[in-house]
Design a protein around this motif. Structure first.
Motif, PDB file in Angstrom:
ATOM      1  N   PHE A 395       0.877  -0.962  -0.098  1.00 29.85           N
ATOM      2  CA  PHE A 395       0.091   0.132   0.133  1.00 29.85           C
ATOM      3  C   PHE A 395       0.674   1.205   0.040  1.00 29.85           C
ATOM      4  N   LEU A 396       1.940   1.288   0.882  1.00 27.12           N
ATOM      5  CA  LEU A 396       2.777   2.383   0.675  1.00 27.12           C
ATOM      6  C   LEU A 396       3.444   2.746  -0.430  1.00 27.12           C
ATOM      7  N   THR A 397       3.473   1.864  -1.492  1.00 29.77           N
ATOM      8  CA  THR A 397       4.190   2.414  -2.601  1.00 29.77           C
ATOM      9  C   THR A 397       3.032   2.227  -3.781  1.00 29.77           C
ATOM     10  N   LEU A 398       2.228   1.342  -3.796  1.00 23.16           N
ATOM     11  CA  LEU A 398       1.318   0.872  -5.068  1.00 23.16           C
ATOM     12  C   LEU A 398       0.283   1.843  -4.982  1.00 23.16           C
ATOM     13  N   SER A 399      -0.452   2.238  -3.850  1.00 25.30           N
ATOM     14  CA  SER A 399      -1.293   3.227  -3.509  1.00 25.30           C
ATOM     15  C   SER A 399      -0.968   4.615  -3.999  1.00 25.30           C
ATOM     16  N   VAL A 400       0.390   4.801  -4.016  1.00 24.39           N
ATOM     17  CA  VAL A 400       0.866   6.261  -4.399  1.00 24.39           C
ATOM     18  C   VAL A 400       1.042   6.414  -5.811  1.00 24.39           C
ATOM     19  N   GLN A 401       1.173   5.190  -6.600  1.00 22.34           N
ATOM     20  CA  GLN A 401       1.241   5.117  -7.986  1.00 22.34           C
ATOM     21  C   GLN A 401      -0.291   5.445  -8.504  1.00 22.34           C
ATOM     22  N   GLN A 402      -1.106   4.576  -7.564  1.00 18.63           N
ATOM     23  CA  GLN A 402      -2.534   5.038  -7.907  1.00 18.63           C
ATOM     24  C   GLN A 402      -3.000   6.319  -7.871  1.00 18.63           C
ATOM     25  N   ALA A 403      -2.452   6.991  -6.530  1.00 15.06           N
ATOM     26  CA  ALA A 403      -2.872   8.408  -6.344  1.00 15.06           C
ATOM     27  C   ALA A 403      -2.311   9.451  -7.616  1.00 15.06           C
ATOM     28  N   TYR A 404      -1.340   9.056  -8.203  1.00 10.82           N
ATOM     29  CA  TYR A 404      -0.819   9.898  -9.208  1.00 10.82           C
ATOM     30  C   TYR A 404      -1.996  10.104 -10.346  1.00 10.82           C
ATOM     31  N   THR A 405      -2.770   9.057 -10.533  1.00  4.63           N
ATOM     32  CA  THR A 405      -3.509   9.099 -11.870  1.00  4.63           C
ATOM     33  C   THR A 405      -4.892   9.757 -11.212  1.00  4.63           C
ATOM     34  N   LEU A 406      -5.043  10.014 -10.161  1.00  9.75           N
ATOM     35  CA  LEU A 406      -6.244  10.687  -9.548  1.00  9.75           C
ATOM     36  C   LEU A 406      -6.281  12.177  -9.112  1.00  9.75           C
ATOM     37  N   ASN A 407      -7.571  12.773  -9.019  1.00 12.13           N
ATOM     38  CA  ASN A 407      -7.715  13.920  -8.597  1.00 12.13           C
ATOM     39  C   ASN A 407      -7.583  14.177  -7.178  1.00 12.13           C
ATOM     40  N   THR A 408      -6.465  14.798  -6.677  1.00 16.06           N
ATOM     41  CA  THR A 408      -6.365  14.930  -5.317  1.00 16.06           C
ATOM     42  C   THR A 408      -6.889  16.310  -4.462  1.00 16.06           C
ATOM     43  N   HIS A 409      -7.639  16.983  -5.501  1.00 21.20           N
ATOM     44  CA  HIS A 409      -8.104  18.201  -4.910  1.00 21.20           C
ATOM     45  C   HIS A 409      -9.412  17.899  -3.826  1.00 21.20           C
ATOM     46  N   LEU A 410      -9.390  18.659  -2.575  1.00 20.90           N
ATOM     47  CA  LEU A 410     -10.134  18.645  -1.621  1.00 20.90           C
ATOM     48  C   LEU A 410     -10.775  20.020  -1.592  1.00 20.90           C
ATOM     49  N   GLY A 411     -11.989  20.246  -2.449  1.00 23.48           N
ATOM     50  CA  GLY A 411     -12.595  21.454  -2.589  1.00 23.48           C
ATOM     51  C   GLY A 411     -11.126  22.411  -3.245  1.00 23.48           C
ATOM     52  N   ARG A 412     -10.792  23.331  -2.805  1.00 19.05           N
ATOM     53  CA  ARG A 412      -9.931  24.371  -3.770  1.00 19.05           C
ATOM     54  C   ARG A 412      -8.539  23.650  -3.136  1.00 19.05           C
ATOM     55  N   LEU A 413      -8.244  23.145  -2.036  1.00 22.05           N
ATOM     56  CA  LEU A 413      -6.973  22.436  -1.671  1.00 22.05           C
ATOM     57  C   LEU A 413      -6.599  21.347  -2.515  1.00 22.05           C
ATOM     58  N   LYS A 414      -5.454  21.266  -3.005  1.00 25.71           N
ATOM     59  CA  LYS A 414      -4.802  20.125  -3.670  1.00 25.71           C
ATOM     60  C   LYS A 414      -3.720  19.492  -2.929  1.00 25.71           C
ATOM     61  N   LEU A 415      -4.000  18.370  -2.471  1.00 22.16           N
ATOM     62  CA  LEU A 415      -3.047  17.621  -1.560  1.00 22.16           C
ATOM     63  C   LEU A 415      -2.018  17.008  -2.584  1.00 22.16           C
ATOM     64  N   PRO A 416      -0.790  17.015  -1.837  1.00 24.36           N
ATOM     65  CA  PRO A 416       0.241  16.236  -2.822  1.00 24.36           C
ATOM     66  C   PRO A 416       0.198  14.858  -2.542  1.00 24.36           C
TER      67      PRO A 416
END
Length: 631
Positions: A395-416
């Motif tokens: 999860f520590l590595t593969l889910s980060v790869q998943q997150a790179y393809t997804l929208n990480t915006h939380l309202g106007r805030l964009k989480l790294p």
């Protein structure tokens, strides 16, 4: 031979034939306690519950030392160590990829190896603490080593000479592998200090939880309650360190660069070291009991030498133990005889041919033999948590790869993207905060257990929830991949898809957080209570060893899957392709689900067979009373 003898089988009325269950049960009452026996580690020490100060002198007034105040000084050290550990585990993959220009897969494997070494080598730290240094000095020495490693990594990220040329290395060049790779000596420098850091963590991890638990008085009527709460607060400090690493350190990296990010970890470790040393006058210590590995080796050698000696022999005097209530092992109380691993009892088999002063490699005490039995009996439980650690590592590595393809915006805030692993930490923080007010009353009604659930029940709950977590990861990954292909994102795997939120990952993150709380906290408490008095650090090291093996197993599984499912000649990507949209992470997650389910059933079988030491002691007392009543 001046000894206190209890009659041998040859002199007593022994019913049944050798090897029957009757003989096996009665064997525990045949002891010989000798005043002449010279042990390799001395004799006549008080029980393992006797605390001493830093100079090894007994503490007369316990009210001035230990307790929750001393424990909080120790929490600070663990919080900083976990902050550095998770800060490196998340940021080092990106640092190797973006700065050192290493492929993402090899960067992930390098970090997995770092995590594995730092945990698997914890046995060394536990050995040094239990054998020679004690837990305090082991922590003091290895936190300094840890700090030196972090300082070296900070210099690598700060001084341009230690990294390859960053000119003309844009994102496209990175994807195509056209950036200048790191030179061999640059990677050697980085790996050297990375593994120095891992070595430092190996000495801290098995000792901190045990040293914190040492601060509470075993004779107190609230000891069990304090110990239960301590391990929950201990893991809460671990979680706070992880949350800071996944948020604050990532923020520092984005705003001020890699050197500042790694430097903040070094500063935090330096401050925690000072706080730990300030608390020195408050700490309670346990005396190291001599080399536990030597004692284990002596039992194995002595048992092998007497493997053919029958318990019914006329030369059989009894099972050997020193007299009185004190153990021959420094820092340990006596351990009653148990019927498990009966072949090891041969090591304590006192024969007439042994003479008045036998070698400890030929004759061992019952307590020494029982230490080895306990270590063997404990192994299946932490071994069953290896699979959970495999899932955590993936999860520590593969889910980060998943997150790179997804929208990480939380309202106007964009989480790294590198902040995404903070959510398991937040779920852990929430669960631990509500544990006593919500979970304990619910589970108490179901199980009838005063603490809501026994230690092994909590481990089992954690393993069951981890199956749900990885199963959901498989379901969502299938949806994510199909969405990427349907909307023509297949080739651009580092481009986030604006209409698919990364917060679907929160479900698997929160579930794995729940699993971690129940499993790891329960396991730490279980190992501390069940381990022999003079081997508490080694007992705690079992949990870290399981974590390290989980990292190595994750790397092995990854390599097998890549070689078995990918074919470069035919242009067939593996399940774990660097382009996640052409890979099959969903198949990989289903494989982990199947392995986790199989592991859960193995754990249930092992847990049902396990008997807690306190339960065994009660059964032995009841058996001895019934035997005395009928003799």
């Amino acid at each position: 031979m001046d000894s206190t003898e209890i009659k041998s089988p040859a002199e007593s009325s022994f019913e049944g034939t050798p090897g029957t269950s009757m003989n096996r049960k009665k064997l525990a009452i045949y002891f010989i306690e000798s005043e002449d026996r010279r042990m390799a580690f001395g004799r006549g020490y008080t029980a393992g519950s006797t605390p001493v100060d830093i100079h090894g002198k007994s503490i007369v007034d316990l009210s001035k030392t230990g307790g929750w105040i001393a424990a909080f000084f120790i929490f600070g050290n663990e919080m900083a160590e976990r902050m550095a550990y998770f800060g490196l585990s998340v940021n080092m993959v990106a640092f190797m990829f973006y700065v050192m220009h290493r492929p993402f897969t090899s960067s992930s494997n390098a970090v997995n190896n770092f995590l594995g070494i730092s945990q698997a080598s914890s046995v060394l730290g536990g050995f040094l603490a239990d054998a020679y240094l004690g837990r305090y000095w082991t922590i003091a020495i290895f936190t300094t080593i840890y700090l030196a490693g972090l300082t070296g990594i900070t210099l690598c990220a700060t001084i341009g000479k230690f990294v390859p040329n960053q000119a003309e290395c844009d994102q496209l060049s990175l994807l195509l592998g056209k950036c200048e790779p790191a030179k061999a000596w640059q990677m050697t420098y980085l790996y050297t200090f990375l593994y120095i850091t891992a070595f430092g963590a190996a000495g801290i991890r098995p000792c901190v939880s045990s040293f914190g638990a040492d601060q509470f008085d075993e004779r107190s009527k609230n000891y069990k309650e304090h110990l239960d709460r301590f391990f929950n607060f201990f893991y809460l400090s671990v979680t706070i360190g992880a949350i800071v690493a996944f948020t604050g350190v990532v923020y520092v990296q984005m705003q001020y660069g890699w050197g500042s990010a790694f430097g903040s970890l070094a500063i935090a470790m330096g401050i925690s070291n000072m706080v730990f040393f300030i608390g020195t006058p408050l700490y309670r210590h346990r005396l190291p009991g001599g080399s536990p590995l030597t004692r284990v080796a002596q039992v194995l050698v002595a048992a092998f030498r007497k493997r053919n000696a029958p318990f019914s022999s006329s030369d059989f005097i009894g099972l050997y133990e020193v007299p009185g209530r004190h153990s021959a092992i420094k820092g340990s109380g006596k351990i009653p005889h148990t019927p498990h691993f009966r072949f090891l009892d041969k090591a304590a088999l006192e024969l007439k041919e042994d003479g008045g002063n036998p070698s400890p490699w030929r004759l061992c005490t019952v307590t020494q033999v029982e230490e080895v039995k306990i270590l063997l009996k404990l192994i299946p439980i932490p071994a069953c948590t290896i699979m959970l650690n495999v899932v955590l590592t993936e999860f520590l590595t593969l889910s980060v790869q998943q997150a790179y393809t997804l929208n990480t915006h939380l309202g106007r805030l964009k989480l790294p993207v590198t902040c995404m692993p903070v959510f398991p930490g937040l779920s852990i923080f929430l669960i631990l905060s509500l544990y006593y007010s919500l979970f304990v009353p619910i589970f108490r009604r179901i199980t009838g257990h005063p603490h809501g659930a026994s230690q092994l029940q909590r481990v089992g709950i954690g393993l069951a929830v981890s199956i749900l977590s990885v199963a959901w990861a498989a379901i969502f990954e299938r949806y994510r991949r199909n969405y990427a292909i349907r909307h023509e994102y297949e080739a651009t795997f580092l481009t986030p898809m604006p209409n698919l939120s990364a917060y679907w990952l929160l479900i698997q993150y929160c579930l794995i957080g729940v699993a971690e709380v129940f499993c790891i906290v329960g396991l730490l408490e279980f190992l501390y209570e069940e381990a022999p008095d003079a081997m508490k650090s080694i007992g705690s090291a079992y949990a870290a060893l399981a974590g390290g093996l989980g990292c190595f197993v994750a790397t092995i599984i990854n390599n097998i899957i890549k070689s078995a499912t990918g074919n470069i000649d035919k242009g067939q990507p593996s399940w774990l392709s660097q382009n996640i949209n052409t890979g099959r992470f969903d198949y990989f997650y289903w494989l982990l689900t199947a392995l986790s389910t199989l592991n859960f059933f193995i754990f249930v079988y092992s847990a049902r067979r396990y008997k807690y030491r306190a339960q065994e002691d009660r059964e032995m007392e009841k058996h001895e009373m019934s035997y005395v009543g009928t003799s």
